[in-house]
Design a protein around this motif. Structure first.
Motif, PDB file in Angstrom:
ATOM      1  N   LEU A  85      16.668  24.885  -3.494  1.00 21.89           N
ATOM      2  CA  LEU A  85      16.477  23.662  -4.275  1.00 21.89           C
ATOM      3  C   LEU A  85      16.513  23.962  -5.769  1.00 21.89           C
ATOM      4  O   LEU A  85      17.071  23.187  -6.556  1.00 21.89           O
ATOM      5  N   VAL A  86      15.943  25.091  -6.159  1.00 23.35           N
ATOM      6  CA  VAL A  86      15.948  25.487  -7.569  1.00 23.35           C
ATOM      7  C   VAL A  86      17.378  25.744  -8.048  1.00 23.35           C
ATOM      8  O   VAL A  86      17.775  25.319  -9.137  1.00 23.35           O
ATOM      9  N   VAL A  87      18.165  26.441  -7.218  1.00 26.75           N
ATOM     10  CA  VAL A  87      19.567  26.684  -7.558  1.00 26.75           C
ATOM     11  C   VAL A  87      20.309  25.362  -7.670  1.00 26.75           C
ATOM     12  O   VAL A  87      21.143  25.173  -8.571  1.00 26.75           O
ATOM     13  N   TYR A  88      20.005  24.431  -6.774  1.00 28.77           N
ATOM     14  CA  TYR A  88      20.636  23.113  -6.800  1.00 28.77           C
ATOM     15  C   TYR A  88      20.340  22.412  -8.127  1.00 28.77           C
ATOM     16  O   TYR A  88      21.245  21.896  -8.784  1.00 28.77           O
ATOM     17  N   PHE A  89      19.056  22.400  -8.520  1.00 27.12           N
ATOM     18  CA  PHE A  89      18.683  21.806  -9.805  1.00 27.12           C
ATOM     19  C   PHE A  89      19.386  22.517 -10.964  1.00 27.12           C
ATOM     20  O   PHE A  89      19.816  21.890 -11.935  1.00 27.12           O
ATOM     21  N   GLY A  90      19.505  23.837 -10.853  1.00 30.14           N
ATOM     22  CA  GLY A  90      20.158  24.601 -11.906  1.00 30.14           C
ATOM     23  C   GLY A  90      21.617  24.207 -12.080  1.00 30.14           C
ATOM     24  O   GLY A  90      22.113  24.103 -13.214  1.00 30.14           O
ATOM     25  N   ILE A  91      22.309  23.959 -10.971  1.00 31.22           N
ATOM     26  CA  ILE A  91      23.716  23.548 -11.043  1.00 31.22           C
ATOM     27  C   ILE A  91      23.826  22.134 -11.608  1.00 31.22           C
ATOM     28  O   ILE A  91      24.731  21.835 -12.390  1.00 31.22           O
TER      29      ILE A  91
ATOM     30  N   ALA B 134      16.642  21.037 -23.439  1.00 30.08           N
ATOM     31  CA  ALA B 134      16.017  20.953 -22.122  1.00 30.08           C
ATOM     32  C   ALA B 134      16.590  21.970 -21.137  1.00 30.08           C
ATOM     33  O   ALA B 134      15.845  22.622 -20.398  1.00 30.08           O
ATOM     34  N   VAL B 135      17.906  22.112 -21.109  1.00 30.50           N
ATOM     35  CA  VAL B 135      18.520  23.001 -20.113  1.00 30.50           C
ATOM     36  C   VAL B 135      18.201  24.473 -20.378  1.00 30.50           C
ATOM     37  O   VAL B 135      17.741  25.176 -19.473  1.00 30.50           O
ATOM     38  N   PRO B 136      18.411  25.002 -21.611  1.00 39.02           N
ATOM     39  CA  PRO B 136      18.019  26.396 -21.852  1.00 39.02           C
ATOM     40  C   PRO B 136      16.524  26.637 -21.615  1.00 39.02           C
ATOM     41  O   PRO B 136      16.139  27.695 -21.102  1.00 39.02           O
ATOM     42  N   ALA B 137      15.685  25.647 -21.983  1.00 39.11           N
ATOM     43  CA  ALA B 137      14.241  25.794 -21.750  1.00 39.11           C
ATOM     44  C   ALA B 137      13.946  25.890 -20.260  1.00 39.11           C
ATOM     45  O   ALA B 137      13.104  26.694 -19.829  1.00 39.11           O
TER      46      ALA B 137
ATOM     47  N   ILE C 182      12.442  29.243 -15.556  1.00 32.66           N
ATOM     48  CA  ILE C 182      12.759  29.740 -14.217  1.00 32.66           C
ATOM     49  C   ILE C 182      12.778  31.265 -14.204  1.00 32.66           C
ATOM     50  O   ILE C 182      12.244  31.901 -13.284  1.00 32.66           O
ATOM     51  N   ILE C 183      13.388  31.859 -15.226  1.00 29.51           N
ATOM     52  CA  ILE C 183      13.439  33.321 -15.304  1.00 29.51           C
ATOM     53  C   ILE C 183      12.036  33.894 -15.394  1.00 29.51           C
ATOM     54  O   ILE C 183      11.690  34.879 -14.716  1.00 29.51           O
ATOM     55  N   VAL C 184      11.199  33.282 -16.233  1.00 31.61           N
ATOM     56  CA  VAL C 184       9.808  33.742 -16.364  1.00 31.61           C
ATOM     57  C   VAL C 184       9.076  33.611 -15.035  1.00 31.61           C
ATOM     58  O   VAL C 184       8.340  34.519 -14.614  1.00 31.61           O
ATOM     59  N   ALA C 185       9.285  32.485 -14.353  1.00 32.89           N
ATOM     60  CA  ALA C 185       8.609  32.255 -13.072  1.00 32.89           C
ATOM     61  C   ALA C 185       9.035  33.281 -12.032  1.00 32.89           C
ATOM     62  O   ALA C 185       8.206  33.767 -11.245  1.00 32.89           O
ATOM     63  N   ILE C 186      10.320  33.637 -12.023  1.00 29.63           N
ATOM     64  CA  ILE C 186      10.807  34.627 -11.053  1.00 29.63           C
ATOM     65  C   ILE C 186      10.291  36.019 -11.390  1.00 29.63           C
ATOM     66  O   ILE C 186       9.858  36.771 -10.508  1.00 29.63           O
TER      67      ILE C 186
ATOM     68  N   ILE D 115       7.996  26.235  -9.663  1.00 29.16           N
ATOM     69  CA  ILE D 115       9.375  26.100 -10.128  1.00 29.16           C
ATOM     70  C   ILE D 115       9.900  24.693  -9.854  1.00 29.16           C
ATOM     71  O   ILE D 115      10.541  24.072 -10.707  1.00 29.16           O
ATOM     72  N   THR D 116       9.631  24.190  -8.663  1.00 30.24           N
ATOM     73  CA  THR D 116      10.101  22.836  -8.342  1.00 30.24           C
ATOM     74  C   THR D 116       9.387  21.791  -9.200  1.00 30.24           C
ATOM     75  O   THR D 116       9.971  20.774  -9.572  1.00 30.24           O
TER      76      THR D 116
END
Length: 244
Positions: free
Chosen positions: A126-132, A176-179, A184-188, A197-198
């Motif tokens: 789902l996170v990858v989906y949001f990322g795309i 918004a997108v870079p933030a 996400i990177i910090v969370a991972i 993340i969601t």
């Protein structure tokens, strides 16, 4: 026909090809997504219980397709609006449009990953989906920004292009997108709960919706959907006839 008229006709034809190519990409993407929804083979002689189980397994894919169809439709609608203001094109515009179409072409992969991996303890799909989705939003924002910078050369009604394309709200995508990707990177890296993340994804979407509504409140009824305007026109015509 003079040289200038010939160049204008050639320019219009080439721009139309760009639009038709873009529409074809959107259509193919939607078709590929729906092809992911198919019942497993070998059910011809299966009992009702197995058919029911197979159908229930298919429901998440249908849900993912439905949501993605709506999102892709929104991007296509915005793309249609963007290109409706064009009177010319450049090689850089073509390149940016191809970049946007590339981001849209990732939707079948995103839908497949999300529906195949989504579960209570596995939300990374789902996170990858949001990322795309956000990548698509970012590339479309870059495309809009290029039009605004070169409005005098490329657009009709260049003075109104910022308002017509809701630039005041869309420009926040650059932040918004870079933030979002950074969070996400910090969370991972910190191995945070996937639910966090969601939650970040949801907050991102809601924040952008609020910003857009703040700058561009709902349009008046006269500027509503075409079907609504059609029915209003027919109702007014009927009322005028009755008054006579």
């Amino acid at each position: 026909m003079n040289v200038n008229e010939g160049e204008e006709i050639k320019k219009e034809f080439q721009l139309e090809r760009v639009i038709l190519f873009s529409d074809a990409v959107f259509a193919i993407i939607i078709t590929i997504m729906v092809l992911e929804m198919k019942m497993p083979e070998g059910l011809r002689h299966a009992n009702a219980e197995k058919v029911k189980e197979a159908f229930m397994e298919l429901l998440p894919k249908f849900g993912g397709y439905l949501i993605s169809f709506l999102i892709v439709g929104i991007f296509w609608s915005k793309h249609l609006k963007i290109f409706s203001f064009l009177k010319d094109y450049t090689n850089k515009l073509i390149a940016l449009n191809l970049l946007f179409l590339f981001s849209i072409s990732l939707f079948p992969f995103a839908v497949s990953l999300m529906t195949e991996t989504l579960g209570p303890h596995s939300l990374y799909g789902l996170v990858v989906y949001f990322g795309i989705v956000m990548f698509c939003s970012l590339t479309q924002t870059v495309l809009v920004h290029y039009l605004i910078i070169n409005a005098d050369e490329l657009c009709i009604m260049p003075a109104d292009i910022k308002k017509n394309l809701h630039w005041k709200s869309q420009r926040f995508t650059y932040i918004a997108v870079p933030a979002f990707y950074a969070l996400i990177i910090v969370a991972i890296v910190l191995d945070l709960d996937v639910n966090i993340i969601t939650t970040i994804s949801g907050v991102w979407a809601i924040t952008l919706a609020v910003i857009r509504k703040r700058y561009y409140p709902a349009a008046k009824a006269e500027n509503g959907p075409i079907l609504a305007r059609l029915f209003r026109s027919r109702r007014r015509l009927k009322e005028a006839v009755e008054q006579q």
